[in-house]
Design an enzyme around this catalytic site. Structure first.
Site, PDB file in Angstrom:
ATOM      1  N   THR A  92     -20.832   7.377  13.177  1.00  0.00           N
ATOM      2  CA  THR A  92     -22.003   8.209  13.681  1.00  0.00           C
ATOM      3  C   THR A  92     -23.375   7.525  13.311  1.00  0.00           C
ATOM      4  O   THR A  92     -23.292   7.095  12.215  1.00  0.00           O
ATOM      5  CB  THR A  92     -22.066   9.503  13.011  1.00  0.00           C
ATOM      6  OG1 THR A  92     -20.845  10.209  13.483  1.00  0.00           O
ATOM      7  CG2 THR A  92     -22.790  10.332  13.521  1.00  0.00           C
ATOM      8  N   ARG A 118       0.935  -1.284   0.052  1.00  0.00           N
ATOM      9  CA  ARG A 118       0.032   0.187  -0.106  1.00  0.00           C
ATOM     10  C   ARG A 118       0.973   1.319   0.045  1.00  0.00           C
ATOM     11  O   ARG A 118       0.270   2.318   0.062  1.00  0.00           O
ATOM     12  CB  ARG A 118      -0.840   0.013   1.283  1.00  0.00           C
ATOM     13  CG  ARG A 118      -1.974   1.086   1.117  1.00  0.00           C
ATOM     14  CD  ARG A 118      -3.111   0.747   2.114  1.00  0.00           C
ATOM     15  NE  ARG A 118      -4.262   2.078   1.846  1.00  0.00           N
ATOM     16  CZ  ARG A 118      -5.055   1.878   0.858  1.00  0.00           C
ATOM     17  NH1 ARG A 118      -5.087   0.780   0.105  1.00  0.00           N
ATOM     18  NH2 ARG A 118      -6.016   2.873   0.536  1.00  0.00           N
ATOM     19  N   HIS A 134      -8.457   7.800   3.169  1.00  0.00           N
ATOM     20  CA  HIS A 134      -8.191   7.155   2.114  1.00  0.00           C
ATOM     21  C   HIS A 134      -6.766   6.685   1.964  1.00  0.00           C
ATOM     22  O   HIS A 134      -6.348   5.577   1.169  1.00  0.00           O
ATOM     23  CB  HIS A 134      -8.321   7.736   0.792  1.00  0.00           C
ATOM     24  CG  HIS A 134      -8.946   7.097  -0.417  1.00  0.00           C
ATOM     25  ND1 HIS A 134      -8.661   5.694  -0.433  1.00  0.00           N
ATOM     26  CD2 HIS A 134      -9.134   7.736  -1.656  1.00  0.00           C
ATOM     27  CE1 HIS A 134      -9.042   5.396  -1.831  1.00  0.00           C
ATOM     28  NE2 HIS A 134      -9.115   6.488  -2.410  1.00  0.00           N
ATOM     29  N   ASP A 178      -9.478   1.864   1.610  1.00  0.00           N
ATOM     30  CA  ASP A 178     -10.397   2.110   0.180  1.00  0.00           C
ATOM     31  C   ASP A 178     -11.854   1.911   0.458  1.00  0.00           C
ATOM     32  O   ASP A 178     -12.383   1.471   1.417  1.00  0.00           O
ATOM     33  CB  ASP A 178      -9.871   1.596  -0.982  1.00  0.00           C
ATOM     34  CG  ASP A 178      -8.459   1.591  -1.296  1.00  0.00           C
ATOM     35  OD1 ASP A 178      -7.823   2.945  -1.073  1.00  0.00           O
ATOM     36  OD2 ASP A 178      -7.639   0.708  -1.549  1.00  0.00           O
TER      37      ASP A 178
END
Length: 208
Positions: free
Chosen positions: A165, A13, A186, A190
């Site tokens: 939330t 990543r 991000h 993803d």
């Protein structure tokens, strides 16, 4: 608790982290409707049940436990705990409490009830002291059934943990529907990761 540093040079990543943390800092929100009929049918108290289910999933997925420590080192904790809000009707303000996560549902509910009973009536922002660094945030808006929700954090591009939330649940077509929003970074996850998380959350709600 154990904090494990991440060597991004050895991660697949790496390119994505650099792109969405340094080059084009990006956070995103996703709001969905969760079917919480199973929780209601079992007469479970909604808030601790959802806190437990969220904590169980966050602790399952490393990307949702990734953060910077106090020294600015990127890594992840082996366990994280939910920090959540308690509303005060008298003042229309709220306080922050955190509870220790336990994989056993009944044990976690005891932790939650103990913390709420001890700190729930303290009229200050940080009602329970000594909040540890290995937490994630959850809040509840029980007055509004929303279709979209977004948080705007001034320093949000440095905050990598998810924020959850929940809103007011309603009865619809024989089901109890709860609006649920995820704010994610991000750089560490993803849309695929968040989608998988939400789908697993729904399955866990159905099976609790």
């Amino acid at each position: 608790m154990v904090f494990t540093p991440i060597n991004m040079e050895q991660r697949e990543r790496k390119e994505y982290f650099e792109q969405f943390y340094s080059n084009v800092p990006t956070t995103f929100s996703i709001t969905v409707n969760l079917d919480i009929s199973n929780l209601r049918n079992k007469s479970l108290k909604l808030y601790p049940a959802m806190l437990y289910l969220l904590a169980r999933l966050v602790n399952k997925h490393e990307e949702f436990r990734t953060m910077f420590d106090d020294d600015g080192i990127l890594g992840f904790f082996d366990i994280v705990h939910p920090a959540y809000t308690i509303f005060h009707k008298e003042t229309e303000t709220f306080s922050g409490i955190w509870s220790e996560y336990d994989p056993d549902f009944e044990t976690f509910c005891r932790n939650y009830n103990s913390d709420v009973n001890k700190y729930g009536n303290i009229m200050k922002y940080e009602a329970k002291p000594n909040c540890p660094p290995n937490i994630f945030y959850v809040s509840m808006l029980p007055w509004l059934h929303f279709s979209s929700f977004n948080l705007n954090l001034k320093q949000g591009y440095d905050y990598l943990m998810p924020i959850f939330t929940m809103g007011k649940y309603i009865e619809e077509n024989g089901k109890t529907i709860l609006p649920f929003s995820v704010l994610a970074h991000h750089a560490v996850c993803d849309g695929r990761h968040v989608s998988k998380f939400i789908n697993e959350l729904q399955q866990n709600i159905d099976n609790l």
